[in-house]
Structures are given as C-alpha cells and as structure tokens.
Design a protein around this motif. Structure first.
Motif, short mmCIF file in Angstrom:
data_model
loop_
_atom_site.label_atom_id
_atom_site.label_comp_id
_atom_site.label_asym_id
_atom_site.label_seq_id
_atom_site.Cartn_x
_atom_site.Cartn_y
_atom_site.Cartn_z
N ARG A 37 48.83 36.51 34.95
CA ARG A 37 49.32 35.39 35.78
C ARG A 37 50.71 35.59 36.37
O ARG A 37 50.94 35.22 37.51
CB ARG A 37 49.26 34.08 35.00
CG ARG A 37 47.85 33.57 34.92
CD ARG A 37 47.73 32.18 34.36
NE ARG A 37 46.32 31.90 34.19
CZ ARG A 37 45.81 31.22 33.20
NH1 ARG A 37 46.60 30.71 32.28
NH2 ARG A 37 44.52 31.03 33.12
N PRO A 38 51.66 36.17 35.65
CA PRO A 38 52.99 36.31 36.26
C PRO A 38 53.13 37.50 37.21
O PRO A 38 54.15 37.65 37.86
CB PRO A 38 53.92 36.48 35.05
CG PRO A 38 53.07 37.08 34.00
CD PRO A 38 51.68 36.51 34.23
N ILE A 39 52.12 38.32 37.31
CA ILE A 39 52.23 39.58 38.07
C ILE A 39 52.05 39.34 39.56
O ILE A 39 51.09 38.71 39.99
CB ILE A 39 51.17 40.59 37.59
CG1 ILE A 39 51.32 40.88 36.10
CG2 ILE A 39 51.27 41.88 38.40
CD1 ILE A 39 50.18 41.72 35.53
N THR A 40 52.99 39.87 40.34
CA THR A 40 52.84 39.93 41.79
C THR A 40 53.17 41.36 42.22
O THR A 40 54.00 42.03 41.61
CB THR A 40 53.77 38.97 42.55
OG1 THR A 40 55.12 39.43 42.44
CG2 THR A 40 53.66 37.54 42.03
N ALA A 41 52.52 41.82 43.27
CA ALA A 41 52.79 43.17 43.78
C ALA A 41 54.24 43.30 44.22
O ALA A 41 54.86 44.34 44.03
CB ALA A 41 51.83 43.49 44.92
N THR A 42 54.79 42.23 44.79
CA THR A 42 56.19 42.25 45.23
C THR A 42 57.12 42.51 44.05
O THR A 42 58.01 43.36 44.13
CB THR A 42 56.56 40.93 45.93
OG1 THR A 42 55.71 40.76 47.06
CG2 THR A 42 58.02 40.92 46.37
N LEU A 43 56.93 41.78 42.96
CA LEU A 43 57.77 41.98 41.79
C LEU A 43 57.58 43.37 41.19
O LEU A 43 58.55 44.01 40.76
CB LEU A 43 57.50 40.91 40.73
CG LEU A 43 57.99 39.50 41.06
CD1 LEU A 43 57.55 38.51 39.99
CD2 LEU A 43 59.51 39.49 41.21
N VAL A 44 56.35 43.84 41.18
CA VAL A 44 56.08 45.19 40.66
C VAL A 44 56.84 46.23 41.48
O VAL A 44 57.50 47.12 40.92
CB VAL A 44 54.56 45.49 40.65
CG1 VAL A 44 54.29 46.97 40.43
CG2 VAL A 44 53.87 44.65 39.58
#
Length: 164
Positions: free
Chosen positions: A129-136
């Motif tokens: 749930r907390p994962i976004t490609a931008t943050l990665v």
C-alpha cells in the motif's frame, strides 16, 4: 473470454503493480499491461526495458501465467486503447481512500466515454500500500535500498541503471 486492460507508467514495476497484476489474472483470461507513453516525461526506463521487466517479474512470480499477458504501449485515451485491444475490463489498483476518490472520478468519465468497458478496482495488499513508483525512483536515486518495494529483476535493473 474476458480481457482486462491494466494501464500505468510502470516506471519502475513495483511490488504493488505486481500484486494488482496477479489479482487481475484471477478475474480475466488475459491481461493487457499497457504502458502509457507521454512525450513530455523522461522515464527512468525505456518502454522496451519496462516491458521486459514486467515479463521477467511475472515469470519469476507466476511462470505459468506469462502467456496470459501482453505488454503494449499507448499514448491515447485509456478507454480507446482498451477497446483497440479487445478489453472489456479496465483494471485499477487502489492503495487508500485518496486513490479511491481520484479513481472514482476517472471511472465515471471513462464510463461516459466507453460504457462497454467496466472499471474493476483491486485493492493493494497491506505490504504494498505505501509503495509508489515515484518514491521508489527517488529513494533509489539517493542511494537507498528499494529491494523491499520492487521485484528482484527490477532491483537488479535499477542498480545497473543507477550504477549502484
């Protein structure tokens, strides 16, 4: 035979994307993973690299399903691209209430334009749930470990691309 259309940037493919893709394979006979191409954006990975990473990630997780997906690019309206690929289902992953609010608006607009394409919301698993490609991308660019957020083939490709 239902075909689902799963659009996104997939830059990079995350464990959240993979989770939704695996769920989509449970509701459709075939899933078209559609990588949106936007001329104004400079992605970390090319279309070809993203397509290969999607295939490798699925093959590592569920090898028997590799023939049940196609990976394509699109640069037009999602509903038009879905129709062009024979999809009657539009897959959207949800992480939280903010996603739901936005996705409900999009689903309403898409339904007006293409009543024959049904939007299906699939909830992200708790771990993704907390994962976004931008943050990665941001974490990886700053030297952080993104191994918990992306499939192994993506992690290797990111390390190679960012020389880490």
């Amino acid at each position: 035979m239902a075909t689902a259309f799963y659009p996104g940037s997939f830059d990079p493919m995350t464990n959240g994307h993979l989770d939704v893709l695996l769920q989509a394979l449970n509701v459709a006979d075939k899933v078209v993973v559609a990588i949106g191409i936007h001329s104004g954006k400079t992605p970390l990975f090319t279309f070809e690299e993203r397509a290969q990473l999607i295939r490798e990630s699925l093959a590592e997780t569920l090898p028997s399903a590799i023939d049940e997906i196609d990976v394509i690019s699109f640069d037009n309206l999602v509903v038009d691209a879905a129709r062009a690929h024979g999809a009657s289902l539009l897959i959207r992953g949800l992480r939280d209430g903010t996603d739901l609010d936005y996705e409900m608006q999009m689903a309403g607009m898409n339904r007006q334009m293409a009543p024959d394409v049904q939007t299906v919301f699939l909830p992200a698993g708790v771990a993704s749930r907390p994962i976004t490609a931008t943050l990665v991308r941001q974490i990886a660019a700053m030297g952080g470990d993104v191994g918990a957020f992306v499939p192994a083939p993506v992690l290797a490709a990111m390390k190679n691309k960012l020389n880490r």
